[in-house]
Design an enzyme around this catalytic site. Sequence first.
Site, PDB file in Angstrom:
ATOM      1  N   LEU A   8      21.334  52.662 -36.369  1.00 58.05           N
ATOM      2  CA  LEU A   8      22.480  52.012 -37.021  1.00 58.05           C
ATOM      3  C   LEU A   8      22.807  50.704 -36.296  1.00 58.05           C
ATOM      4  O   LEU A   8      23.944  50.425 -35.933  1.00 58.05           O
ATOM      5  CB  LEU A   8      23.687  52.961 -37.032  1.00 58.05           C
ATOM      6  CG  LEU A   8      23.428  54.290 -37.750  1.00 58.05           C
ATOM      7  CD1 LEU A   8      24.545  55.292 -37.475  1.00 58.05           C
ATOM      8  CD2 LEU A   8      23.269  54.084 -39.258  1.00 58.05           C
ATOM      9  N   MET A  11      20.671  46.117 -38.866  1.00 58.38           N
ATOM     10  CA  MET A  11      20.174  46.412 -40.213  1.00 58.38           C
ATOM     11  C   MET A  11      20.696  47.760 -40.712  1.00 58.38           C
ATOM     12  O   MET A  11      21.287  47.849 -41.782  1.00 58.38           O
ATOM     13  CB  MET A  11      18.639  46.420 -40.221  1.00 58.38           C
ATOM     14  CG  MET A  11      17.999  45.080 -40.032  1.00 58.38           C
ATOM     15  SD  MET A  11      18.315  43.931 -41.378  1.00 58.38           S
ATOM     16  CE  MET A  11      17.195  44.534 -42.643  1.00 58.38           C
ATOM     17  N   GLY A  12      20.448  48.823 -39.932  1.00 59.54           N
ATOM     18  CA  GLY A  12      20.780  50.170 -40.388  1.00 59.54           C
ATOM     19  C   GLY A  12      22.262  50.354 -40.676  1.00 59.54           C
ATOM     20  O   GLY A  12      22.637  50.990 -41.665  1.00 59.54           O
ATOM     21  N   ASP A  30      22.580  57.518 -34.469  1.00 59.36           N
ATOM     22  CA  ASP A  30      22.277  56.424 -33.539  1.00 59.36           C
ATOM     23  C   ASP A  30      22.672  56.900 -32.153  1.00 59.36           C
ATOM     24  O   ASP A  30      23.556  57.748 -32.016  1.00 59.36           O
ATOM     25  CB  ASP A  30      23.103  55.180 -33.929  1.00 59.36           C
ATOM     26  CG  ASP A  30      22.607  53.924 -33.225  1.00 59.36           C
ATOM     27  OD1 ASP A  30      21.831  53.168 -33.832  1.00 59.36           O
ATOM     28  OD2 ASP A  30      22.996  53.702 -32.050  1.00 59.36           O
ATOM     29  N   LYS A 163       5.472  42.927 -46.210  1.00 58.42           N
ATOM     30  CA  LYS A 163       6.544  42.372 -45.359  1.00 58.42           C
ATOM     31  C   LYS A 163       5.965  41.448 -44.285  1.00 58.42           C
ATOM     32  O   LYS A 163       6.569  40.435 -43.935  1.00 58.42           O
ATOM     33  CB  LYS A 163       7.360  43.508 -44.728  1.00 58.42           C
ATOM     34  CG  LYS A 163       8.500  43.040 -43.830  1.00 58.42           C
ATOM     35  CD  LYS A 163       9.549  42.273 -44.617  1.00 58.42           C
ATOM     36  CE  LYS A 163      10.782  41.807 -43.924  1.00 58.42           C
ATOM     37  NZ  LYS A 163      10.984  41.823 -42.539  1.00 58.42           N
ATOM     38  N   ASN A 167       6.962  37.601 -43.820  1.00 60.52           N
ATOM     39  CA  ASN A 167       7.446  37.008 -42.574  1.00 60.52           C
ATOM     40  C   ASN A 167       6.583  35.827 -42.134  1.00 60.52           C
ATOM     41  O   ASN A 167       7.089  34.865 -41.561  1.00 60.52           O
ATOM     42  CB  ASN A 167       7.529  38.061 -41.463  1.00 60.52           C
ATOM     43  CG  ASN A 167       8.792  38.887 -41.586  1.00 60.52           C
ATOM     44  OD1 ASN A 167       9.308  39.050 -42.686  1.00 60.52           O
ATOM     45  ND2 ASN A 167       9.287  39.411 -40.491  1.00 60.52           N
ATOM     46  N   GLU A 170       7.875  33.092 -44.053  1.00 57.09           N
ATOM     47  CA  GLU A 170       9.164  32.740 -43.426  1.00 57.09           C
ATOM     48  C   GLU A 170       8.938  31.778 -42.235  1.00 57.09           C
ATOM     49  O   GLU A 170       9.654  30.786 -42.090  1.00 57.09           O
ATOM     50  CB  GLU A 170       9.800  34.055 -42.972  1.00 57.09           C
ATOM     51  CG  GLU A 170      11.141  34.006 -42.328  1.00 57.09           C
ATOM     52  CD  GLU A 170      11.558  35.443 -41.935  1.00 57.09           C
ATOM     53  OE1 GLU A 170      11.800  36.249 -42.851  1.00 57.09           O
ATOM     54  OE2 GLU A 170      11.626  35.748 -40.737  1.00 57.09           O
ATOM     55  N   TYR A 171       7.939  32.090 -41.404  1.00 57.66           N
ATOM     56  CA  TYR A 171       7.629  31.214 -40.259  1.00 57.66           C
ATOM     57  C   TYR A 171       7.315  29.793 -40.748  1.00 57.66           C
ATOM     58  O   TYR A 171       7.814  28.820 -40.212  1.00 57.66           O
ATOM     59  CB  TYR A 171       6.391  31.714 -39.503  1.00 57.66           C
ATOM     60  CG  TYR A 171       6.590  32.791 -38.470  1.00 57.66           C
ATOM     61  CD1 TYR A 171       7.296  33.955 -38.756  1.00 57.66           C
ATOM     62  CD2 TYR A 171       6.023  32.671 -37.209  1.00 57.66           C
ATOM     63  CE1 TYR A 171       7.423  34.960 -37.812  1.00 57.66           C
ATOM     64  CE2 TYR A 171       6.155  33.665 -36.259  1.00 57.66           C
ATOM     65  CZ  TYR A 171       6.846  34.816 -36.568  1.00 57.66           C
ATOM     66  OH  TYR A 171       6.961  35.799 -35.641  1.00 57.66           O
TER      67      TYR A 171
HETATM   68  O1  LIG Z   1      11.992  40.612 -40.548  1.00 62.13           O
HETATM   69  C1  LIG Z   1      12.804  39.769 -40.213  1.00 62.13           C
HETATM   70  C2  LIG Z   1      13.258  38.700 -41.135  1.00 62.13           C
HETATM   71  O2  LIG Z   1      12.594  38.750 -42.361  1.00 62.13           O
HETATM   72  C3  LIG Z   1      13.303  39.843 -38.819  1.00 62.13           C
HETATM   73  O3  LIG Z   1      14.443  39.084 -38.591  1.00 62.13           O
HETATM   74  C4  LIG Z   1      12.204  39.520 -37.858  1.00 62.13           C
HETATM   75  O4  LIG Z   1      12.631  39.787 -36.551  1.00 62.13           O
HETATM   76  C5  LIG Z   1      11.756  38.073 -37.941  1.00 62.13           C
HETATM   77  O5  LIG Z   1      10.526  37.884 -37.286  1.00 62.13           O
HETATM   78  P1  LIG Z   1      10.452  37.137 -35.881  1.00 62.13           P
HETATM   79  O6  LIG Z   1      11.396  37.912 -34.955  1.00 62.13           O
HETATM   80  O7  LIG Z   1       9.030  37.246 -35.436  1.00 62.13           O
HETATM   81  O8  LIG Z   1      10.921  35.718 -36.088  1.00 62.13           O
END
Ligand SMILES: O=C(CO)[C@H](O)[C@H](O)COP(=O)(O)O
Length: 290
Positions: A8, A11-12, A30, A163, A167, A170-171
């Site tokens: 928890l 996120m949780g 938790d 996922k 990510n 996302e980077y």
């Molecule tokens: O999954 C996530 C976002 O989508 C998390 O915030 C994750 O920690 C992000 O990756 P990193 O810590 O390598 O930047």
Amino acid sequence: MQLGLIGLGRMGFNMRERLRAAGHEVIGYDHHPDVTDVSSLSELVEKLAAPRVVWIMVPVQYTEPTIDELANLLSPGDIVIDGGNSRFSNDRPRAERLATKGLGYLDVGVSGGVWGRTNGYALMVGGDKKHVEHCMPIFQGLKPEGEFGFAHAGPVGAGHYAKMVHNGIEYGMMHAYAEGYELLEASEYVENIPEVFKSWRAGSVVQSWLLDLMDRALDEDPNLDGLRGYADDTGEGRWTVEEAIRLAVPMNVIAASLFARFASRQDDSPAMKAVAALRNQFGGHAVKKG
Ligand SMILES: O=C(CO)[C@H](O)[C@H](O)COP(=O)(O)O
């Protein structure tokens, strides 16, 4: 529907709130006594009616031991969900191990961060159709309203794989905004960088939630003076690049954004020292002494 939720944290905790608001009965566990509903994993399992669904949302290094402990408490027909950022390659062996005890397994990539409680979470699910269908009310409670935000991506492993790629993207996206920011900062032309980011938030080709968050960060600290240019990573970018190498997929942007994070952790770059030394050796070019 009833759900056991282990972990928890940021996120949780918010997932429990969103699910409760959607009418589900969530029993959370938790190790922090101020947030937990039960005092042990065995109490959590006792409070759930079979067939149980237990969602694990713990930091990735605790996932395996938590699953092992839980597997000894659950009964055949129960389902374990790992919603953390686990490496996809751990999912199949884990599912096979759980299957020997008659337990189902789903791997779920969860995106939404601390905003998911209000906005909903995008969910990428891997596993058998019958397990996905059983857990669908929970997924419905977590996902954003509307047509998007959920995929049954494929068999076990597909959720975490999706996922991981998410990510990696996302980077790359973050780094593109970041490089644009640095150029705006370096230039003598643009005086109001936060206003420029704001102008992109509507009508522009580069609109995104990450852009909105960049605008928010600049509102809080217009020159980002309060931060050091240091960025950690928790593995998903590395795994994405490892997969690109395995499959010979060109991955220039995501690889560069990962390596930029590594560079951010160096006070002085040994590689650039070597470049300076070589320029000096072959051309007598000036160097800066340490
Ligand atoms: O999954 C996530 C976002 O989508 C998390 O915030 C994750 O920690 C992000 O990756 P990193 O810590 O390598 O930047």
